[in-house]
Design a protein around this motif. Sequence first.
Motif, PDB file in Angstrom:
ATOM      1  N   LYS A 120      -7.935   7.337 -13.081  1.00  0.00           N
ATOM      2  CA  LYS A 120      -7.980   6.528 -11.861  1.00  0.00           C
ATOM      3  C   LYS A 120      -9.080   5.481 -11.981  1.00  0.00           C
ATOM      4  CE  LYS A 120      -7.750   7.066  -6.819  1.00  0.00           C
ATOM      5  NZ  LYS A 120      -7.856   8.018  -5.698  1.00  0.00           N
ATOM      6  N   LEU A 121      -8.709   4.305 -12.491  1.00  0.00           N
ATOM      7  CA  LEU A 121      -9.647   3.224 -12.750  1.00  0.00           C
ATOM      8  C   LEU A 121      -9.320   2.005 -11.888  1.00  0.00           C
ATOM      9  CD1 LEU A 121      -9.740   3.489 -16.646  1.00  0.00           C
ATOM     10  CD2 LEU A 121     -11.418   4.407 -15.025  1.00  0.00           C
ATOM     11  N   ASP A 122     -10.352   1.217 -11.593  1.00  0.00           N
ATOM     12  CA  ASP A 122     -10.210   0.033 -10.736  1.00  0.00           C
ATOM     13  C   ASP A 122      -9.579   0.424  -9.392  1.00  0.00           C
ATOM     14  OD1 ASP A 122     -10.613  -2.625 -10.199  1.00  0.00           O
ATOM     15  OD2 ASP A 122      -8.766  -3.321 -11.156  1.00  0.00           O
ATOM     16  N   LYS A 123     -10.015   1.556  -8.868  1.00  0.00           N
ATOM     17  CA  LYS A 123      -9.357   2.134  -7.695  1.00  0.00           C
ATOM     18  C   LYS A 123      -9.609   1.356  -6.413  1.00  0.00           C
ATOM     19  CE  LYS A 123     -13.008   5.632  -7.118  1.00  0.00           C
ATOM     20  NZ  LYS A 123     -13.306   7.068  -7.266  1.00  0.00           N
ATOM     21  N   ARG A 124     -10.726   0.627  -6.318  1.00  0.00           N
ATOM     22  CA  ARG A 124     -10.972  -0.162  -5.105  1.00  0.00           C
ATOM     23  C   ARG A 124      -9.901  -1.229  -4.938  1.00  0.00           C
ATOM     24  NH1 ARG A 124     -15.044  -3.464  -4.050  1.00  0.00           N
ATOM     25  NH2 ARG A 124     -15.515  -3.818  -6.242  1.00  0.00           N
ATOM     26  N   ARG A 125      -9.408  -1.763  -6.039  1.00  0.00           N
ATOM     27  CA  ARG A 125      -8.387  -2.815  -5.982  1.00  0.00           C
ATOM     28  C   ARG A 125      -6.984  -2.231  -5.837  1.00  0.00           C
ATOM     29  NH1 ARG A 125      -5.772  -6.000 -10.489  1.00  0.00           N
ATOM     30  NH2 ARG A 125      -4.857  -7.819  -9.490  1.00  0.00           N
ATOM     31  N   HIS A 126      -6.723  -1.156  -6.556  1.00  0.00           N
ATOM     32  CA  HIS A 126      -5.353  -0.650  -6.618  1.00  0.00           C
ATOM     33  C   HIS A 126      -5.036   0.426  -5.581  1.00  0.00           C
ATOM     34  CE1 HIS A 126      -3.669  -2.628 -10.233  1.00  0.00           C
ATOM     35  NE2 HIS A 126      -4.935  -2.755 -10.563  1.00  0.00           N
ATOM     36  N   PHE A 127      -6.003   1.249  -5.229  1.00  0.00           N
ATOM     37  CA  PHE A 127      -5.695   2.362  -4.334  1.00  0.00           C
ATOM     38  C   PHE A 127      -6.163   2.067  -2.911  1.00  0.00           C
ATOM     39  CE2 PHE A 127      -4.888   4.240  -8.352  1.00  0.00           C
ATOM     40  CZ  PHE A 127      -3.875   5.148  -8.098  1.00  0.00           C
ATOM     41  N   ARG A 128      -5.491   1.082  -2.329  1.00  0.00           N
ATOM     42  CA  ARG A 128      -5.702   0.720  -0.930  1.00  0.00           C
ATOM     43  C   ARG A 128      -4.434   1.091  -0.155  1.00  0.00           C
ATOM     44  NH1 ARG A 128      -6.141  -4.953   0.052  1.00  0.00           N
ATOM     45  NH2 ARG A 128      -4.718  -5.236  -1.708  1.00  0.00           N
ATOM     46  N   PHE A 129      -4.625   1.652   1.004  1.00  0.00           N
ATOM     47  CA  PHE A 129      -3.490   2.012   1.835  1.00  0.00           C
ATOM     48  C   PHE A 129      -3.663   1.372   3.217  1.00  0.00           C
ATOM     49  CE2 PHE A 129      -4.237   5.524  -1.173  1.00  0.00           C
ATOM     50  CZ  PHE A 129      -3.060   5.440  -1.903  1.00  0.00           C
ATOM     51  N   VAL A 130      -2.589   1.292   3.961  1.00  0.00           N
ATOM     52  CA  VAL A 130      -2.637   0.626   5.263  1.00  0.00           C
ATOM     53  C   VAL A 130      -2.183   1.568   6.363  1.00  0.00           C
ATOM     54  CG1 VAL A 130      -2.302  -1.680   4.304  1.00  0.00           C
ATOM     55  CG2 VAL A 130      -0.299  -0.313   4.965  1.00  0.00           C
ATOM     56  N   ASN A 131      -2.626   1.272   7.555  1.00  0.00           N
ATOM     57  CA  ASN A 131      -2.155   1.959   8.755  1.00  0.00           C
ATOM     58  C   ASN A 131      -1.274   0.976   9.508  1.00  0.00           C
ATOM     59  OD1 ASN A 131      -1.763   3.638  10.942  1.00  0.00           O
ATOM     60  ND2 ASN A 131      -3.775   3.214  11.851  1.00  0.00           N
ATOM     61  N   ASP A 132      -0.013   0.957   9.135  1.00  0.00           N
ATOM     62  CA  ASP A 132       0.937  -0.025   9.657  1.00  0.00           C
ATOM     63  C   ASP A 132       1.438   0.422  11.033  1.00  0.00           C
ATOM     64  OD1 ASP A 132       2.825  -1.938  10.083  1.00  0.00           O
ATOM     65  OD2 ASP A 132       3.946  -1.580   8.228  1.00  0.00           O
ATOM     66  N   LYS A 133       1.107  -0.351  12.053  1.00  0.00           N
ATOM     67  CA  LYS A 133       1.496   0.003  13.420  1.00  0.00           C
ATOM     68  C   LYS A 133       2.763  -0.708  13.881  1.00  0.00           C
ATOM     69  CE  LYS A 133      -3.286   1.038  14.686  1.00  0.00           C
ATOM     70  NZ  LYS A 133      -4.438   0.715  15.578  1.00  0.00           N
ATOM     71  N   ILE A 134       3.348  -1.525  13.003  1.00  0.00           N
ATOM     72  CA  ILE A 134       4.580  -2.237  13.358  1.00  0.00           C
ATOM     73  C   ILE A 134       5.787  -1.425  12.900  1.00  0.00           C
ATOM     74  CG2 ILE A 134       5.853  -4.401  13.194  1.00  0.00           C
ATOM     75  CD1 ILE A 134       3.272  -5.751  12.282  1.00  0.00           C
ATOM     76  N   LYS A 135       6.683  -1.115  13.799  1.00  0.00           N
ATOM     77  CA  LYS A 135       7.887  -0.381  13.428  1.00  0.00           C
ATOM     78  C   LYS A 135       8.783  -1.248  12.542  1.00  0.00           C
ATOM     79  CE  LYS A 135       9.282   0.577  17.588  1.00  0.00           C
ATOM     80  NZ  LYS A 135      10.094   1.166  18.684  1.00  0.00           N
TER      81      LYS A 135
END
Length: 315
Positions: A120-135
Amino acid sequence: MKVKYYLNHFVLMLTPKVLFKIKKVNIENYDVNNDYVIRRVLYYCDFTRNLEFSGECEILDYRRKGFTSYYYDLKEFLYFFPGYFRFNYYFGDETHIELEPTLFKARPIEGDNRNSVLFKLDKRRHFRFVNDKIKYSDKKDIAVFRGAVTQPHRIRFMKEMFEHPLVDAGQSNSSDEHPEWKKPFMSVDEQLQYKFLICLEGNDVASNLKWAMSSNSVVITPKMKFETWFMEGTLKAGIHYIEVKDDWSDFEEKIQYYLEHPQEAEKIIKNAHDYVEPFKDEKLEQLICIKTLERYFELSGQYVNENHNDNNQSS
């Protein structure tokens, strides 16, 4: 976030080794699905046992040389092992296969890739997730793409799909040949307003794939050729994402189908969320990182002895 990231690693540098031993025990006692952990560890690291392994670097001599985030992402877990253990590593967007088992961020999905051990390298760039509130049902009925366009397959995409009525496509870098392709920056929140998110591989994997799969939109991509810690090679077309041909000739047919069958699109979104969920569990991720390195050292003939001399562990 960047300041917090580097501050955390500064604290790790000052942490006594005995505390890493305690932390390792605590992490390994985490109550999780052990079969899932084993499956992922074997996926990342399953090269042929090599008792003649040489290794280019000892943990004790591991030094930063470019690619700072890669360095710290690996260093964070090397603290848990003896300083005399040896390993090979390669940083950057490179996917060749080395002669000896080597730690990489990415590798080809096809072919004999066992000597490229994923970490798991360069994780700040690649392992981002979102809290999508739009259906999904409230989003725009088209696909969106924003990104640098330099590689041949991305240029081919822009030639085929720029100004397509079902795609809002734009490149972030300038283009002397196609200045019209340049469009203003579009934030992640703005892209989440679209039902379909186009994820294109660059030099290796698509950097937006992880957050796109955590959204309430559907990922569209040609067949993936590379994989990272996210195990892109295990993703299934029609289950976790919509797959289109490399020449995009079936794009309109595919997107129209899912626009007319929204329940099928939402099923893909649900499957994508289920796939992403374990990667959001920080303690589980730490456990699998430790176990992957542990297997790497074991298969390379370096037995993990929990009673080793702490002086040999220092880094």
